[in-house]
Design a protein around this motif. Structure first.
Motif, PDB file in Angstrom:
ATOM      1  N   ASN A  45       0.837  -1.201   0.000  1.00  0.00           N
ATOM      2  CA  ASN A  45       0.000   0.000   0.000  1.00  0.00           C
ATOM      3  C   ASN A  45       0.871   1.249   0.000  1.00  0.00           C
ATOM      4  O   ASN A  45       0.506   2.267   0.592  1.00  0.00           O
ATOM      5  CB  ASN A  45      -0.918  -0.003   1.229  1.00  0.00           C
ATOM      6  N   SER A  46       2.030   1.170  -0.641  1.00  0.00           N
ATOM      7  CA  SER A  46       3.008   2.262  -0.574  1.00  0.00           C
ATOM      8  C   SER A  46       2.391   3.588  -1.001  1.00  0.00           C
ATOM      9  O   SER A  46       1.575   3.663  -1.911  1.00  0.00           O
ATOM     10  CB  SER A  46       4.223   1.944  -1.436  1.00  0.00           C
ATOM     11  N   GLY A  47       2.780   4.627  -0.255  1.00  0.00           N
ATOM     12  CA  GLY A  47       2.274   5.965  -0.521  1.00  0.00           C
ATOM     13  C   GLY A  47       0.980   6.282   0.221  1.00  0.00           C
ATOM     14  O   GLY A  47       0.604   7.430   0.333  1.00  0.00           O
ATOM     15  N   ARG A  48       0.300   5.245   0.727  1.00  0.00           N
ATOM     16  CA  ARG A  48      -0.958   5.455   1.443  1.00  0.00           C
ATOM     17  C   ARG A  48      -0.731   5.260   2.932  1.00  0.00           C
ATOM     18  O   ARG A  48       0.053   4.397   3.350  1.00  0.00           O
ATOM     19  CB  ARG A  48      -2.023   4.460   0.981  1.00  0.00           C
ATOM     20  N   VAL A  49      -1.443   6.034   3.732  1.00  0.00           N
ATOM     21  CA  VAL A  49      -1.354   5.897   5.183  1.00  0.00           C
ATOM     22  C   VAL A  49      -2.251   4.746   5.613  1.00  0.00           C
ATOM     23  O   VAL A  49      -3.416   4.677   5.226  1.00  0.00           O
ATOM     24  CB  VAL A  49      -1.802   7.192   5.892  1.00  0.00           C
ATOM     25  N   LEU A  50      -1.688   3.830   6.404  1.00  0.00           N
ATOM     26  CA  LEU A  50      -2.480   2.764   7.013  1.00  0.00           C
ATOM     27  C   LEU A  50      -2.626   3.107   8.486  1.00  0.00           C
ATOM     28  O   LEU A  50      -1.639   3.384   9.162  1.00  0.00           O
ATOM     29  CB  LEU A  50      -1.811   1.405   6.837  1.00  0.00           C
ATOM     30  N   THR A  51      -3.844   3.088   8.974  1.00  0.00           N
ATOM     31  CA  THR A  51      -4.101   3.482  10.357  1.00  0.00           C
ATOM     32  C   THR A  51      -3.508   2.471  11.324  1.00  0.00           C
ATOM     33  O   THR A  51      -3.287   1.304  10.977  1.00  0.00           O
ATOM     34  CB  THR A  51      -5.613   3.604  10.626  1.00  0.00           C
ATOM     35  N   ARG A 104       3.132   5.112   6.912  1.00  0.00           N
ATOM     36  CA  ARG A 104       3.121   5.133   5.460  1.00  0.00           C
ATOM     37  C   ARG A 104       4.489   4.697   4.963  1.00  0.00           C
ATOM     38  O   ARG A 104       5.515   5.100   5.506  1.00  0.00           O
ATOM     39  CB  ARG A 104       2.806   6.551   4.982  1.00  0.00           C
ATOM     40  N   MET A 105       4.501   3.885   3.920  1.00  0.00           N
ATOM     41  CA  MET A 105       5.748   3.465   3.282  1.00  0.00           C
ATOM     42  C   MET A 105       5.958   4.366   2.055  1.00  0.00           C
ATOM     43  O   MET A 105       4.991   4.701   1.368  1.00  0.00           O
ATOM     44  CB  MET A 105       5.638   2.002   2.825  1.00  0.00           C
ATOM     45  N   ALA A 106       7.198   4.745   1.823  1.00  0.00           N
ATOM     46  CA  ALA A 106       7.514   5.583   0.664  1.00  0.00           C
ATOM     47  C   ALA A 106       7.018   4.906  -0.607  1.00  0.00           C
ATOM     48  O   ALA A 106       7.046   3.682  -0.727  1.00  0.00           O
ATOM     49  CB  ALA A 106       9.028   5.815   0.578  1.00  0.00           C
ATOM     50  N   LEU A 164      10.016   4.438   5.910  1.00  0.00           N
ATOM     51  CA  LEU A 164       8.816   4.328   6.752  1.00  0.00           C
ATOM     52  C   LEU A 164       8.556   5.633   7.485  1.00  0.00           C
ATOM     53  O   LEU A 164       9.412   6.106   8.230  1.00  0.00           O
ATOM     54  CB  LEU A 164       8.990   3.206   7.775  1.00  0.00           C
ATOM     55  N   PHE A 165       7.359   6.172   7.293  1.00  0.00           N
ATOM     56  CA  PHE A 165       7.025   7.462   7.882  1.00  0.00           C
ATOM     57  C   PHE A 165       5.862   7.324   8.849  1.00  0.00           C
ATOM     58  O   PHE A 165       4.928   6.560   8.604  1.00  0.00           O
ATOM     59  CB  PHE A 165       6.670   8.471   6.789  1.00  0.00           C
ATOM     60  N   THR A 166       5.918   8.082   9.929  1.00  0.00           N
ATOM     61  CA  THR A 166       4.839   8.127  10.900  1.00  0.00           C
ATOM     62  C   THR A 166       3.929   9.292  10.568  1.00  0.00           C
ATOM     63  O   THR A 166       4.401  10.412  10.367  1.00  0.00           O
ATOM     64  CB  THR A 166       5.394   8.318  12.329  1.00  0.00           C
ATOM     65  N   GLU A 167       2.652   9.013  10.491  1.00  0.00           N
ATOM     66  CA  GLU A 167       1.645  10.062  10.371  1.00  0.00           C
ATOM     67  C   GLU A 167       1.065  10.188  11.772  1.00  0.00           C
ATOM     68  O   GLU A 167       0.227   9.372  12.175  1.00  0.00           O
ATOM     69  CB  GLU A 167       0.580   9.698   9.339  1.00  0.00           C
TER      70      GLU A 167
END
Length: 181
Positions: A119-125, A175-177, A166-169
């Motif tokens: 699901n790269s590019g999308r934020v997963l809750t 979210r993965m790049a 790997l980014f934290t929202e």
């Protein structure tokens, strides 16, 4: 199995379908056409009658998992690995590498990374990730997920304090790049 002692397998299957699209394979001695039809109509993805071989069962499990991944992501993750920068995730081989160096991940760490990459590019809750890794009845406590993410970052990121994969929202999820094009 259709013939479970307290609650029959058809009812179990139907109840699971009310909250999850997890793959369901009916394994049962009942091989009548009507039993097979009912099993599939109640939500099973496949129906196998006993006796069956281990190789057949494993092939059917792989197929059910592949179909679930296709449904969740809209594409078959087994067809192409995820690539971003030096990071590669080969879903078919279950292999994660950074700059051609193998990275060992635990089973849960891999499940998190694979879902994020698919699901790269999308934020997963947080809730979606927790349910995917630990199941629908797990507590929605982010502590375990945060610990896993810290461990994953130590393994994947060249500098965990400045992530590139790997980014934290904050307050939402991870979210993965996006994949390289």
């Amino acid at each position: 199995d259709i013939m479970l002692p307290k609650l029959d397998g058809l009812s179990v299957c139907q109840q699971i379908r009310e909250f999850s699209d997890v793959p369901i394979i009916m394994l049962t001695a009942k091989g009548d056409d009507m039993d097979k039809i009912l099993g599939l109509e109640y939500g099973a993805d496949d129906y196998i009658t006993k006796p069956f071989g281990n190789s057949e069962l494993l092939a059917r499990i792989r197929t059910a998992l592949r179909h679930t991944m296709q449904h969740q992501t809209g594409s078959d993750p087994l067809l192409h690995p995820y690539h971003h920068g030096g990071l590669t995730i080969d879903f078919e081989k279950r292999l994660v590498t950074r700059d051609e160096t193998d990275i060992h991940l635990t089973q849960n760490e891999y499940k998190i990374v694979a879902l994020l990459a698919q699901n790269s590019g999308r934020v997963l809750t947080y809730d979606k990730l927790i349910e995917y890794v630990w199941g629908p009845y797990s507590e929605n406590d982010n502590t375990s997920l945060r610990v896993h993410m810290a461990n994953i970052r130590r393994k994947l990121e060249p500098n965990p304090a400045e992530p590139i994969y790997l980014f934290t929202e904050i307050g939402v999820g991870y979210r993965m790049a996006e994949e390289d094009t």
